[in-house]
Scaffold this active site. Structure first.
Site, PDB file in Angstrom:
ATOM      1  N   HIS A  24      65.205  37.048  41.533  1.00  0.00           N
ATOM      2  CA  HIS A  24      65.955  37.276  40.288  1.00  0.00           C
ATOM      3  C   HIS A  24      66.716  38.597  40.409  1.00  0.00           C
ATOM      4  O   HIS A  24      66.485  39.526  39.631  1.00  0.00           O
ATOM      5  CB  HIS A  24      65.010  37.356  39.074  1.00  0.00           C
ATOM      6  CG  HIS A  24      64.670  36.027  38.470  1.00  0.00           C
ATOM      7  ND1 HIS A  24      63.678  35.873  37.529  1.00  0.00           N
ATOM      8  CD2 HIS A  24      65.202  34.793  38.659  1.00  0.00           C
ATOM      9  CE1 HIS A  24      63.610  34.606  37.159  1.00  0.00           C
ATOM     10  NE2 HIS A  24      64.519  33.932  37.836  1.00  0.00           N
ATOM     11  N   HIS A  80      65.360  21.318  37.206  1.00  0.00           N
ATOM     12  CA  HIS A  80      65.765  22.650  36.720  1.00  0.00           C
ATOM     13  C   HIS A  80      66.993  23.076  37.519  1.00  0.00           C
ATOM     14  O   HIS A  80      67.045  22.877  38.734  1.00  0.00           O
ATOM     15  CB  HIS A  80      64.586  23.600  36.951  1.00  0.00           C
ATOM     16  CG  HIS A  80      64.808  25.031  36.568  1.00  0.00           C
ATOM     17  ND1 HIS A  80      65.678  25.433  35.589  1.00  0.00           N
ATOM     18  CD2 HIS A  80      64.228  26.175  37.045  1.00  0.00           C
ATOM     19  CE1 HIS A  80      65.622  26.758  35.478  1.00  0.00           C
ATOM     20  NE2 HIS A  80      64.765  27.231  36.358  1.00  0.00           N
ATOM     21  N   ASP A  84      67.695  28.674  42.735  1.00  0.00           N
ATOM     22  CA  ASP A  84      66.635  28.605  43.755  1.00  0.00           C
ATOM     23  C   ASP A  84      66.131  27.184  43.950  1.00  0.00           C
ATOM     24  O   ASP A  84      65.451  26.898  44.940  1.00  0.00           O
ATOM     25  CB  ASP A  84      65.479  29.569  43.432  1.00  0.00           C
ATOM     26  CG  ASP A  84      64.914  29.416  42.038  1.00  0.00           C
ATOM     27  OD1 ASP A  84      65.658  29.042  41.123  1.00  0.00           O
ATOM     28  OD2 ASP A  84      63.707  29.680  41.861  1.00  0.00           O
ATOM     29  N   HIS A 146      61.562  26.909  32.805  1.00  0.00           N
ATOM     30  CA  HIS A 146      61.776  28.258  32.364  1.00  0.00           C
ATOM     31  C   HIS A 146      63.157  28.462  31.735  1.00  0.00           C
ATOM     32  O   HIS A 146      63.436  29.516  31.165  1.00  0.00           O
ATOM     33  CB  HIS A 146      61.519  29.117  33.622  1.00  0.00           C
ATOM     34  CG  HIS A 146      62.374  30.253  33.962  1.00  0.00           C
ATOM     35  ND1 HIS A 146      63.165  30.353  35.063  1.00  0.00           N
ATOM     36  CD2 HIS A 146      62.524  31.416  33.292  1.00  0.00           C
ATOM     37  CE1 HIS A 146      63.758  31.502  35.109  1.00  0.00           C
ATOM     38  NE2 HIS A 146      63.403  32.179  34.064  1.00  0.00           N
ATOM     39  N   TYR A 193      53.557  35.865  38.618  1.00  0.00           N
ATOM     40  CA  TYR A 193      54.695  35.002  38.283  1.00  0.00           C
ATOM     41  C   TYR A 193      54.769  34.805  36.762  1.00  0.00           C
ATOM     42  O   TYR A 193      55.827  34.941  36.138  1.00  0.00           O
ATOM     43  CB  TYR A 193      54.526  33.653  38.999  1.00  0.00           C
ATOM     44  CG  TYR A 193      55.708  32.744  38.904  1.00  0.00           C
ATOM     45  CD1 TYR A 193      56.655  32.693  39.926  1.00  0.00           C
ATOM     46  CD2 TYR A 193      55.898  31.917  37.808  1.00  0.00           C
ATOM     47  CE1 TYR A 193      57.751  31.851  39.842  1.00  0.00           C
ATOM     48  CE2 TYR A 193      56.986  31.080  37.711  1.00  0.00           C
ATOM     49  CZ  TYR A 193      57.908  31.048  38.737  1.00  0.00           C
ATOM     50  OH  TYR A 193      58.999  30.216  38.645  1.00  0.00           O
TER      51      TYR A 193
HETATM   52 FE1  FEO Z   1      62.314  28.909  40.303  1.00  0.00          FE
HETATM   53 FE2  FEO Z   1      63.622  29.169  37.065  1.00  0.00          FE
HETATM   54  O1  FEO Z   1      63.654  28.975  38.953  1.00  0.00           O
END
Ligand code: FEO
Length: 397
Positions: A24, A80, A84, A146, A193
């Site tokens: 990030h 998602h 990444d 997320h 995490y």
């Molecule tokens: Fe592993 Fe929200 O990306």
């Protein structure tokens, strides 16, 4: 390249990023690397669940080609859109433009705003299914776990949940499963995490876990998109998530400070020693020398957070100011928090810290503790009294 079959006809085809040290941008130190997990389901129809970070596309394609011709993939499932995971999707769609892109409505919007390609989209909602042959894929929307676009996929016949970011860890290993890696290490990284990425989303995640429990779907295995797959003990990570999302804490105090000439450090050490002497767990960090993401991970299960800074230009020292700005965004609700620090001719840091801690949603123990110039013996006694006051405040919490 050996194939990794995680259930009959379901293959891990991800990539291991051994060298990544910052995630990030520079917000999260990934000193143990990470993985980008992608899963290939081979049935009458072939589905690929999630991609990898773009620079790892070749490793991903090589793993897929060991099993099937990428042009035979029927469904590109995007749980998602963050880069990444979806960074390699445009490459797959170049190779196989016939594949249908399965995703949530928000993911379709997001993919269009990332790649500007009119792929053959099929938008799905919670409980929509796709029959692949013997296997059935069910989708569960999971907004804000997320990002707004996030969803989980679930293979009914294997009781296998593919929840993307949820339950993941930034951990590069040669083994793919929880029973092959030190479990203490996996939980530590899963906690880090959660603290750094998911903490402010706790209530949404808790609601989603309860919703899935109410659906009474069986879960034999959880295969997230980062780190190891929970094969032996998926309950362990669910229990940990329940604990973290509910804000369960222990008798632990985290002290984070930044000191200009050592006075605030003396205060921090005196406070810490008293907390330890009283039988509580304490962790002390100098913010400029410890990575922010490690300090935040320690704060996840702490009852109290103590923040110290010398006064500088009537405010907070700059490293601590940056740390507090990040902490504020994580909204560590329910934690008791307090400020301390030294000053010279003008005060300011403690008042400014208190303001940020309030914005963060902490229960702020005011007014905090200030010491002029260098702590005297009496000031050290005040630090010890400050520590006792904090412990009294968290007793019974
Ligand atoms: Fe592993 Fe929200 O990306």
């Amino acid at each position: 390249m050996s194939k990794v079959e995680i259930a009959k006809g379901v293959y891990w085809v991800g990539a291991v990023d051994w060298d990544i040290r910052h995630f990030h941008g520079y917000t999260y130190e990934t000193r143990r690397g990470t993985t980008y997990n992608s899963y290939l389901i081979v049935d009458d129809k072939i589905a690929l669940v999630d991609g990898v970070y773009g620079p790892f596309y070749q490793e991903w394609l090589d793993r897929i080609k060991e099993i099937v011709d990428p042009q035979k993939i029927d469904y590109m499932i995007v749980n998602h859109i963050e880069t990444d995971h979806a960074g390699s999707v445009p490459i797959m769609m170049e190779i196989n433009p016939q594949a249908k892109v399965i995703c949530s409505g928000k993911a379709k919007e997001g993919l269009l705003r990332h790649w500007y390609k009119n792929w053959d989209f099929q938008v799905v909602k919670t409980n929509d299914t796709i029959k692949l042959g013997k296997k059935t894929l069910r989708f569960i929307e999971a907004p804000m776990i997320h990002w707004p676009d996030s969803m989980f996929s679930y293979i009914e016949e294997d009781a296998l949940l593919l929840p993307n970011d949820a339950f993941g860890q930034h951990l590069a290993t040669s083994s793919r499963f929880d029973d092959e890696v030190d479990n203490h290490l996996i939980i530590e990284e899963a906690g880090k995490y959660f603290a750094n990425i998911l903490w402010p989303l706790s209530s949404v995640i808790l609601k989603k876990i309860e919703e899935i429990m109410a659906m009474k779907i069986k879960i034999n295995m959880i295969a997230p998109s980062h780190g190891v797959i929970w094969r032996k003990n998926p309950e362990r990570i669910i229990e940990s998530y329940l604990k973290w999302t509910k804000g369960t804490t222990k008798d632990k105090v985290v002290i984070a400070y930044e000191s200009m000439w050592g006075s605030t450090e003396k205060m921090a050490r005196a406070i810490t020693q008293k907390i330890i002497d009283e039988g509580y767990e304490a962790r002390i960090f100098s913010v400029p020398v410890t990575d922010r993401s490690d300090i935040l991970a320690e704060m996840l299960d702490a009852k109290a957070i103590l923040i110290g800074s010398s006064t500088h230009d009537n405010g907070i020292l700059p490293n601590m100011a940056g740390f507090l700005d990040f902490l504020k965004g994580l909204k560590p609700k329910g934690r008791v928090a307090a400020a301390f620090g030294s000053y010279g001719w003008a005060r300011g840091a403690v008042t400014s810290i208190n303001e940020v801690l309030k914005e963060a949603g902490c229960e702020v123990f005011e007014p905090g503790l200030e010491v002029k110039y260098v702590p005297s013996e009496e000031d050290i006694k005040s630090c010890e009294k400050f520590a006792l006051d904090i412990l009294n405040r968290i007793k019974g919490k």
